[in-house]
Design a protein around this motif. Structure first.
Motif, PDB file in Angstrom:
ATOM      1  N   TYR A  19     -86.311 -37.829 -15.966  1.00  0.00           N
ATOM      2  CA  TYR A  19     -87.754 -37.648 -15.886  1.00  0.00           C
ATOM      3  C   TYR A  19     -88.232 -38.341 -14.625  1.00  0.00           C
ATOM      4  N   ARG A  39     -78.581 -23.939 -14.348  1.00  0.00           N
ATOM      5  CA  ARG A  39     -77.888 -25.191 -14.016  1.00  0.00           C
ATOM      6  C   ARG A  39     -78.446 -25.810 -12.749  1.00  0.00           C
ATOM      7  N   HIS A  53     -95.258 -36.899 -25.064  1.00  0.00           N
ATOM      8  CA  HIS A  53     -96.585 -36.345 -25.348  1.00  0.00           C
ATOM      9  C   HIS A  53     -96.686 -36.095 -26.843  1.00  0.00           C
ATOM     10  N   ILE A  63     -94.094 -25.819 -23.354  1.00  0.00           N
ATOM     11  CA  ILE A  63     -93.121 -24.922 -22.703  1.00  0.00           C
ATOM     12  C   ILE A  63     -93.830 -24.138 -21.598  1.00  0.00           C
ATOM     13  N   LYS A  66     -94.188 -26.589 -18.764  1.00  0.00           N
ATOM     14  CA  LYS A  66     -92.879 -26.884 -18.200  1.00  0.00           C
ATOM     15  C   LYS A  66     -92.406 -25.735 -17.302  1.00  0.00           C
ATOM     16  N   SER A 263     -89.386 -23.601 -35.702  1.00  0.00           N
ATOM     17  CA  SER A 263     -88.254 -23.194 -34.870  1.00  0.00           C
ATOM     18  C   SER A 263     -88.419 -21.797 -34.279  1.00  0.00           C
TER      19      SER A 263
ATOM     20  N   LYS B  42     -72.894 -24.083 -22.357  1.00  0.00           N
ATOM     21  CA  LYS B  42     -73.676 -24.725 -21.287  1.00  0.00           C
ATOM     22  C   LYS B  42     -74.587 -23.726 -20.558  1.00  0.00           C
ATOM     23  N   CYS B  43     -75.197 -22.835 -21.334  1.00  0.00           N
ATOM     24  CA  CYS B  43     -76.108 -21.859 -20.727  1.00  0.00           C
ATOM     25  C   CYS B  43     -77.464 -22.489 -20.440  1.00  0.00           C
ATOM     26  N   LEU B  44     -77.778 -23.606 -21.089  1.00  0.00           N
ATOM     27  CA  LEU B  44     -78.995 -24.384 -20.878  1.00  0.00           C
ATOM     28  C   LEU B  44     -80.283 -23.686 -21.319  1.00  0.00           C
ATOM     29  N   TRP B  47     -82.226 -26.344 -23.001  1.00  0.00           N
ATOM     30  CA  TRP B  47     -82.882 -27.212 -22.025  1.00  0.00           C
ATOM     31  C   TRP B  47     -84.176 -26.568 -21.543  1.00  0.00           C
ATOM     32  N   LEU B  48     -84.126 -25.243 -21.352  1.00  0.00           N
ATOM     33  CA  LEU B  48     -85.289 -24.535 -20.833  1.00  0.00           C
ATOM     34  C   LEU B  48     -86.432 -24.512 -21.833  1.00  0.00           C
ATOM     35  N   PHE B  49     -86.114 -24.290 -23.117  1.00  0.00           N
ATOM     36  CA  PHE B  49     -87.165 -24.076 -24.099  1.00  0.00           C
ATOM     37  C   PHE B  49     -87.557 -25.344 -24.850  1.00  0.00           C
ATOM     38  N   CYS B  50     -86.912 -26.464 -24.587  1.00  0.00           N
ATOM     39  CA  CYS B  50     -87.259 -27.681 -25.333  1.00  0.00           C
ATOM     40  C   CYS B  50     -88.667 -28.138 -24.961  1.00  0.00           C
ATOM     41  N   PRO B  51     -89.600 -28.180 -25.920  1.00  0.00           N
ATOM     42  CA  PRO B  51     -90.966 -28.582 -25.573  1.00  0.00           C
ATOM     43  C   PRO B  51     -91.099 -30.077 -25.298  1.00  0.00           C
ATOM     44  N   ASP B  52     -90.112 -30.861 -25.668  1.00  0.00           N
ATOM     45  CA  ASP B  52     -90.207 -32.307 -25.494  1.00  0.00           C
ATOM     46  C   ASP B  52     -89.304 -32.833 -24.392  1.00  0.00           C
ATOM     47  N   MET B  53     -88.749 -31.948 -23.590  1.00  0.00           N
ATOM     48  CA  MET B  53     -87.890 -32.344 -22.476  1.00  0.00           C
ATOM     49  C   MET B  53     -86.792 -33.290 -22.948  1.00  0.00           C
ATOM     50  N   SER B  54     -86.276 -33.085 -24.171  1.00  0.00           N
ATOM     51  CA  SER B  54     -85.316 -34.053 -24.692  1.00  0.00           C
ATOM     52  C   SER B  54     -83.880 -33.547 -24.667  1.00  0.00           C
ATOM     53  N   ILE B  56     -80.770 -33.100 -22.360  1.00  0.00           N
ATOM     54  CA  ILE B  56     -80.356 -33.682 -21.085  1.00  0.00           C
ATOM     55  C   ILE B  56     -79.094 -32.970 -20.594  1.00  0.00           C
ATOM     56  N   TRP B  57     -79.121 -32.524 -19.367  1.00  0.00           N
ATOM     57  CA  TRP B  57     -77.950 -31.919 -18.734  1.00  0.00           C
ATOM     58  C   TRP B  57     -77.469 -32.897 -17.675  1.00  0.00           C
ATOM     59  N   ILE B  74     -86.379 -25.420 -32.109  1.00  0.00           N
ATOM     60  CA  ILE B  74     -86.422 -24.267 -31.199  1.00  0.00           C
ATOM     61  C   ILE B  74     -85.054 -24.104 -30.525  1.00  0.00           C
ATOM     62  N   GLU B  78     -82.856 -20.731 -30.658  1.00  0.00           N
ATOM     63  CA  GLU B  78     -82.681 -19.952 -29.441  1.00  0.00           C
ATOM     64  C   GLU B  78     -81.249 -19.950 -28.925  1.00  0.00           C
TER      65      GLU B  78
END
Lengths: 353, 92
Positions: A19, A39, A53, A63, A66, A263, B42-44, B47-54, B56-57, B74, B78
């Motif tokens: 972050y 990636r 938040h 989202i 983001k 979800s 490891k398509c991530l 990571w893209l859809f996580c609303p809490d940025m939690s 980690i890559w 989510i 997904e």
């Protein structure tokens, strides 16, 4: 006194924290590239919204922010209208924003953004701006856009400020407890349009806000959802690059107000597009209406269009429509969605004839 | 306050001065996402859809930052290979 605490050091790659506050060196000229390889994106970019938040679990608004921030091209100032996003990202003294951020009042997010843009222009003219370009992006909910902030938005569009206005539309005043707004669809349950023996939910249809913005003839108008993320990022970048006001209508699900599982927030937005309840398109004065992404696929192959039940069945706010005695209402909703979709197909320049 | 303050003395506005990363929203969680590293491609997308940025890559593997994860699920929904499962939190 302002105390800025350092961010937690969780190494991502070569000592890079996951972050980061966005800091641009003065005089920086280069634009951030638009990256679609996830990636590369995960390694090179950090979202403009920090974790911690207090948005609900499963909310799609973070989202939206983001994904939009991955399409920012450099120094950006974010303006926020009052709404869920504002109150839960900036609970005093905490802020979740890694970019400069301002909130003024509920109704004047667009006017504030217009003022900032005018100040940037004036500073540029007198050589006081340290950056090549500073973009102004507004995030506003449907209450702050459809109803309360509408005259400020219309004025901003008319005066031609170079601002990108992103509406994240969760279709009611979710922040204050699910009251109906101009964006609430027909027959949806809210606390001020209750379902019972007298009323079948809200009696009026959703206001076509994106088409109202098209009628302003501003340089760029688009609809998007975070579920179609590549399309959304492309549209945000186009909206920022365009010289003049741009408007993006992004559907954003609310698991509390729409009464669905946390979800399936993204799944539900995908279904909204698949049922043509929320078609994806963009409009510029030169090209007119252009269908994009999934909606273009559906226009070319109409057998992929799903019935509206697919969208309705997973949401508690439409639960009464699935009762046998309300079959007629569901049919009316389907007819309304079909009429809107046919109307869009007639206007879209890339729809098959 | 005995005398009324003039407009010059009133602060311009509220300035938030602390980062919300100090607020650990992880204690909201009822379900914990657990990544099966063998299934993960490891398509991530998570990571893209996580609303809490939690998510980690770190360049090698995907992990979850449980400090901020609110357990919305989510990521599990997904995930194209269903490598993430939501297991109930068992508290101390």
């Amino acid at each position: 006194m302002v105390v800025v605490k350092t961010l937690p050091e969780i190494p991502v790659k070569k000592g890079e924290p996951p972050y980061k506050i966005w800091i641009f060196e003065p005089g920086e000229k280069k634009e951030l590239p638009l990256i679609f390889n996830l990636r590369q994106l995960a390694e090179q970019r950090r979202p403009a919204l920090l974790p911690g938040h207090r948005m609900c679990a499963g909310c799609a608004a973070p989202i939206v922010v983001k994904l939009a921030s991955f399409a920012f091209r450099g120094p950006t100032i974010v303006v926020n209208a009052t709404g869920c996003l504002e109150v839960s990202t900036t609970i005093y003294p905490y802020t979740s924003w890694a970019v400069p951020w301002i909130h003024n009042a509920f109704e004047n997010a667009a006017a504030t953004a217009g003022g900032i843009e005018a100040a940037i222009k004036a500073m540029k003219k007198t050589g006081r701006l340290k950056y090549d370009h500073v973009d102004v992006v507004v995030f506003a909910g449907d209450g702050g856009t459809y109803d309360i902030g509408f005259q400020a938005l219309s004025g901003m569009a008319e005066r031609g400020h170079d601002v990108l206005y992103i509406l994240y539309d969760n279709e009611a005043y979710m922040n204050t407890g699910i009251q109906r707004s101009g964006g609430t669809p027909k027959y949806a349950w809210t606390t001020t349009s209750p379902v019972g023996s007298v009323l079948p939910g809200k009696g009026e249809s959703k206001k076509p806000i994106a088409e109202i913005m098209v009628a302003h003839r501003i340089p760029y108008v688009a609809t998007a959802t975070p579920a179609h993320w590549m399309d959304f990022m492309k549209k945000v970048r186009k909206g920022i690059e365009v010289n003049g006001p741009a408007f993006i209508h992004a559907l954003s699900s609310c698991d509390r107000g729409w009464r669905h599982e946390e979800s399936i927030s993204i799944e539900i937005l995908r279904r909204a597009v698949d049922t043509c309840y929320f078609p994806l398109w963009e409009w510029t004065p030169e090209t007119g209406y252009v269908l994009t992404d999934r909606s273009l696929v559906i226009a070319r192959n109409p057998s992929l269009k799903q019935p509206i039940e697919k969208f309705v069945e997973v949401q508690g706010r439409f639960r009464h429509l699935l009762r046998p005695e309300n079959k007629e209402l569901l049919k009316q909703l389907q007819e309304y969605v079909d009429a809107m979709w046919e109307d869009l197909l007639k206007r879209a320049s890339n729809a098959p004839r | 306050m005995s005398t009324l303050r003039s407009w010059r003395e009133i602060p311009l506005g509220g300035v938030a001065f602390r980062l919300s990363t100090d607020v650990k929203t992880g204690d909201w969680r009822a379900l914990r996402p657990v990544i099966d590293q063998n299934k993960c491609t490891k398509c991530l997308i998570c990571w893209l859809f996580c609303p809490d940025m939690s998510i980690i890559w770190d360049g090698e593997k995907v992990s979850v930052n449980y400090d901020y994860c609110k357990g919305c699920g989510i990521c599990a929904h997904e995930c194209p290979v269903k490598a993430i499962s939501m297991v109930p939190e068992v508290g101390e």
